[in-house]
Write a protein that holds these residues in place. Structure first.
Motif, PDB file in Angstrom:
ATOM      1  N   VAL A 184       5.846  15.129  -7.815  1.00  0.00           N
ATOM      2  CA  VAL A 184       7.230  15.489  -7.484  1.00  0.00           C
ATOM      3  C   VAL A 184       7.760  16.373  -8.607  1.00  0.00           C
ATOM      4  O   VAL A 184       8.052  15.904  -9.713  1.00  0.00           O
ATOM      5  N   ARG A 228      11.584  17.728 -12.946  1.00  0.00           N
ATOM      6  CA  ARG A 228      11.284  16.394 -12.399  1.00  0.00           C
ATOM      7  C   ARG A 228      12.492  15.865 -11.637  1.00  0.00           C
ATOM      8  O   ARG A 228      12.366  15.171 -10.644  1.00  0.00           O
ATOM      9  N   ARG A 248       2.023   9.338  -5.856  1.00  0.00           N
ATOM     10  CA  ARG A 248       2.451  10.705  -5.537  1.00  0.00           C
ATOM     11  C   ARG A 248       3.591  11.185  -6.424  1.00  0.00           C
ATOM     12  O   ARG A 248       3.934  12.365  -6.404  1.00  0.00           O
ATOM     13  N   MET A 249       4.184  10.270  -7.161  1.00  0.00           N
ATOM     14  CA  MET A 249       5.333  10.648  -7.989  1.00  0.00           C
ATOM     15  C   MET A 249       5.034  11.783  -8.961  1.00  0.00           C
ATOM     16  O   MET A 249       5.866  12.674  -9.143  1.00  0.00           O
ATOM     17  N   PRO A 250       3.874  11.781  -9.630  1.00  0.00           N
ATOM     18  CA  PRO A 250       3.641  12.877 -10.589  1.00  0.00           C
ATOM     19  C   PRO A 250       3.664  14.259  -9.942  1.00  0.00           C
ATOM     20  O   PRO A 250       3.867  15.263 -10.612  1.00  0.00           O
ATOM     21  N   GLU A 275       1.167   4.066  -2.847  1.00  0.00           N
ATOM     22  CA  GLU A 275       0.950   5.479  -2.527  1.00  0.00           C
ATOM     23  C   GLU A 275       2.131   6.320  -3.030  1.00  0.00           C
ATOM     24  O   GLU A 275       1.933   7.408  -3.582  1.00  0.00           O
ATOM     25  N   ALA A 276       3.345   5.791  -2.845  1.00  0.00           N
ATOM     26  CA  ALA A 276       4.526   6.504  -3.336  1.00  0.00           C
ATOM     27  C   ALA A 276       4.437   6.678  -4.848  1.00  0.00           C
ATOM     28  O   ALA A 276       4.712   7.748  -5.396  1.00  0.00           O
ATOM     29  N   ARG A 277       4.017   5.605  -5.521  1.00  0.00           N
ATOM     30  CA  ARG A 277       3.924   5.671  -6.981  1.00  0.00           C
ATOM     31  C   ARG A 277       2.868   6.689  -7.404  1.00  0.00           C
ATOM     32  O   ARG A 277       3.050   7.447  -8.349  1.00  0.00           O
ATOM     33  N   ARG A 287       0.827  -1.205   0.000  1.00  0.00           N
ATOM     34  CA  ARG A 287       0.000   0.000   0.000  1.00  0.00           C
ATOM     35  C   ARG A 287       0.863   1.257   0.000  1.00  0.00           C
ATOM     36  O   ARG A 287       0.587   2.215  -0.728  1.00  0.00           O
ATOM     37  N   ARG A 288       1.924   1.225   0.779  1.00  0.00           N
ATOM     38  CA  ARG A 288       2.803   2.400   0.846  1.00  0.00           C
ATOM     39  C   ARG A 288       3.561   2.585  -0.470  1.00  0.00           C
ATOM     40  O   ARG A 288       3.767   3.712  -0.909  1.00  0.00           O
ATOM     41  N   LEU A 289       3.942   1.479  -1.065  1.00  0.00           N
ATOM     42  CA  LEU A 289       4.616   1.594  -2.359  1.00  0.00           C
ATOM     43  C   LEU A 289       3.670   2.152  -3.408  1.00  0.00           C
ATOM     44  O   LEU A 289       4.053   2.983  -4.239  1.00  0.00           O
ATOM     45  N   GLY A 317       6.553   9.348 -12.539  1.00  0.00           N
ATOM     46  CA  GLY A 317       6.304  10.783 -12.518  1.00  0.00           C
ATOM     47  C   GLY A 317       5.753  11.273 -13.845  1.00  0.00           C
ATOM     48  O   GLY A 317       4.704  11.901 -13.925  1.00  0.00           O
TER      49      GLY A 317
END
Lengths: 106, 187
Positions: free
Chosen positions: A20, B53, A16-18, A12-14, A8-10, B149
């Motif tokens: 960044v 990015r 949220r990447m956009p 979520e990280a994925r 789940r955390r992975l 990303g």
């Protein structure tokens, strides 16, 4: 950490990447600054030309060499190496060519 | 003056005006700096977005963008028009960013300590993806930011960066595995 929580955390990280991103945009004078500081352009140069010219040159050279070889062989036949030239031209097998060569040399 | 007006009109044309861009590229290849300035204005936002990015600080993003355009200018004589100029410039940008990341890593003597990510045993804490990425090697961060990303596929990354598909897959696999380890183990 349980695998389910880890996944789940992975995930979520994925997700949220956009988001960044530095959020930086060029200002109105960026292009001017770039142009003012431009380095000299590289020439197309020898290495670049070599990748393009050398293969063509080699192919031409091989074609010329093959043409010359064929021409020389033809000239050799007209000068008197008739049995060999004739056999090659006629497509006779190797043994026949050898035998004919020996006969002509006697 | 007429030349500047001409290139200004080309610049304000729609970005996908292929003929105008082809003319700008051709002129730039011949050393026309005004034409190249028009090209910069056409593509600068895209380049900043890509560099943004990879880097966080404004000065790093701008340096990477500048380096992209410097490299593009130097190598324009070798640009072959088989691929669109935008694709070629994207590749230049990504390579510049990657090279800069690798150089930063080598020259960084003692970086300020990176705050650890949220404790692995506390699943209720939101994932701080920035801190997670900061703990990854630059190459891993680079691949993940393009994959997740930008949302690019493996083949797209391979085409744009100039790596083989196998190379991208291996890098992506390793990056995800390392990210998993970081999330799992925490500080």
């Amino acid at each position: 950490m349980k695998d389910r929580d880890l996944d789940r955390r992975l995930e979520e990280a994925r997700r949220r990447m956009p988001r960044v991103h530095a959020g930086v945009e060029p200002d109105a004078h960026f292009a001017r600054r770039v142009v003012a500081a431009l380095p000299p352009q590289e020439d197309a140069g020898l290495p670049w030309a070599a990748w393009r010219v050398v293969p063509v040159s080699v192919a031409l050279a091989l074609a010329l060499a093959a043409a010359l070889a064929v021409t020389a062989r033809g000239s050799g036949a007209s000068a008197g190496n008739a049995p060999a030239a004739t056999a090659v031209q006629a497509g006779d097998d190797l043994m026949s060519w050898v035998l004919e060569g020996r006969e002509s040399s006697r | 003056m007429e030349l500047v007006l001409h290139w200004t009109m080309a610049m304000t044309a729609a970005p996908d005006d292929g003929a105008a861009e082809t003319a700008l590229v051709a002129a730039s290849r011949n050393g026309d700096r005004e034409a190249f300035a028009a090209l910069v204005r056409r593509h600068q936002e895209r380049v900043f977005r890509l560099a943004g990015r990879v880097f966080r600080r404004r000065e790093d993003v701008e340096d990477a963008a500048q380096e992209t355009f410097f490299t593009a200018w130097r190598r324009l004589p070798t640009y072959e028009s088989r691929a669109p100029f935008e694709h070629w410039l994207t590749r230049v940008c990504l390579r510049c960013c990657y090279a800069r990341l690798a150089a930063e890593r080598r020259t960084r003597a003692s970086s300020s300590p990176v705050e650890p990510a949220a404790p692995a045993h506390d699943p209720a804490v939101a994932v701080d993806v920035e801190r997670l990425l900061a703990r990854l090697a630059p190459a891993d961060r680079f691949v993940l930011l393009l994959l997740d990303g930008e949302g690019w596929g493996v083949k797209e990354i391979a085409d744009r960066v100039g790596w083989s598909v196998a190379n991208v897959k291996i890098r992506a696999f390793r990056a995800r595995r390392r990210l998993r380890r970081i999330v799992e183990t925490g500080p």
